[in-house]
Write an enzyme that holds these catalytic residues in place. Sequence first.
Site, short mmCIF file in Angstrom:
data_model
loop_
_atom_site.label_atom_id
_atom_site.label_comp_id
_atom_site.label_asym_id
_atom_site.label_seq_id
_atom_site.Cartn_x
_atom_site.Cartn_y
_atom_site.Cartn_z
N HIS A 56 -46.06 13.61 30.39
CA HIS A 56 -44.90 12.82 30.80
C HIS A 56 -45.30 11.78 31.85
CE1 HIS A 56 -40.67 12.04 32.02
NE2 HIS A 56 -41.20 11.92 33.22
N GLU A 57 -46.06 12.22 32.85
CA GLU A 57 -46.48 11.30 33.91
C GLU A 57 -47.44 10.25 33.39
OE1 GLU A 57 -44.93 11.24 36.64
OE2 GLU A 57 -43.83 13.06 36.13
N HIS A 73 -45.62 7.38 31.69
CA HIS A 73 -45.06 6.34 32.57
C HIS A 73 -46.06 5.20 32.75
CE1 HIS A 73 -41.21 7.89 33.78
NE2 HIS A 73 -41.70 9.03 34.23
N GLU A 112 -37.25 7.37 31.92
CA GLU A 112 -37.57 8.80 31.94
C GLU A 112 -37.49 9.39 30.54
OE1 GLU A 112 -38.70 10.78 34.29
OE2 GLU A 112 -38.79 9.12 35.73
#
Length: 336
Positions: free
Chosen positions: A185-186, A189, A239
Amino acid sequence: MFGSKIFSRLFFKRTYATYKRFDNTTSSSSFTTSYAHLLTNRKTLYIGGGLLGFYVYNLHDAPYTHRSRFIWVPYWLETKIGDYSYRQIYQQFQSQILPHSNPLYNRVSTIMNKLLDVALNDNINDDLNARFLNHLKSLKWEINIIQNDSLPPNAFILPNGKIFIFSSIMPICKNEDGLATVLSHELSHQLAQHSSEQLSKQPIYMVLSTILYTITGVSWFNDLLINGVLTMSASREMESEADHIGCELLARACFNPQESINFWHRMSQAEKKAAGIVSQEGGYLNTWEFFSTHPATSRRIADIQKWMPQLLQIRESSGCYEYGRFYNFNKSYFSH
């Protein structure tokens, strides 16, 4: 997941400028006439046309999701800002960072190497343009694990490739697939350049805030309106996009995407216990999503469940059930 919050605190302690209000005795008719004259002024039209052209020229598609977004910030500036953030954060937590000899470091680096290999592989990833892909490969990726269980569970990756993980998130991750959920997920980004997207939008928000102030004369209302309608909404969209890209990455890297749902269930319980918000029935209440930078956890779980058939198909087509898929995986993006 949480990196954007820290990034915002460091660079945008106040998103919008505060303006001194001057004489407000002008009649509504004069006010309307002035604006009409401004909008029909040839110089204004030229400037507006130029800005519109600049905006359209800098519209780019996000990888994987192909969402159109406005980004004008160059890679070097994004990296420089990441360097500045890194120095601030490292100075704050330097004494609590685990050495590379710690088993947890090896565990995290193994997972990150697999995710980076998938994300930066020319033969697999055709969603990133070649220039940006080379930029990501040139970064000095680095893992920093902060040993402090009293801090809120957190993890984030800065635009310069520096990764920070707080030990308090490890019990929520529980296993490798849960940890891969957080890290993918990070990483997503950064693949989607969400930091640059946030930076690129700041001038637009400031202009809108100025226009609203000339109309309302109330700065707090303008901030509330822009935050609720634009800033928070855009943050939630990014997100959700990182959730989507991250799930695809971990599936391609042969992690179990179904564990992502379990991770978010555990995160939901941790958040609710930390907030201490209990309903009359003894359960926990959901926070109002409209003024949140992150989607409601229940929404994130529902989204992943919706994507699951596709994620399982991606995992199967990635050769994850072949013997030795990562048996000879020796590539490392991290220097020791």
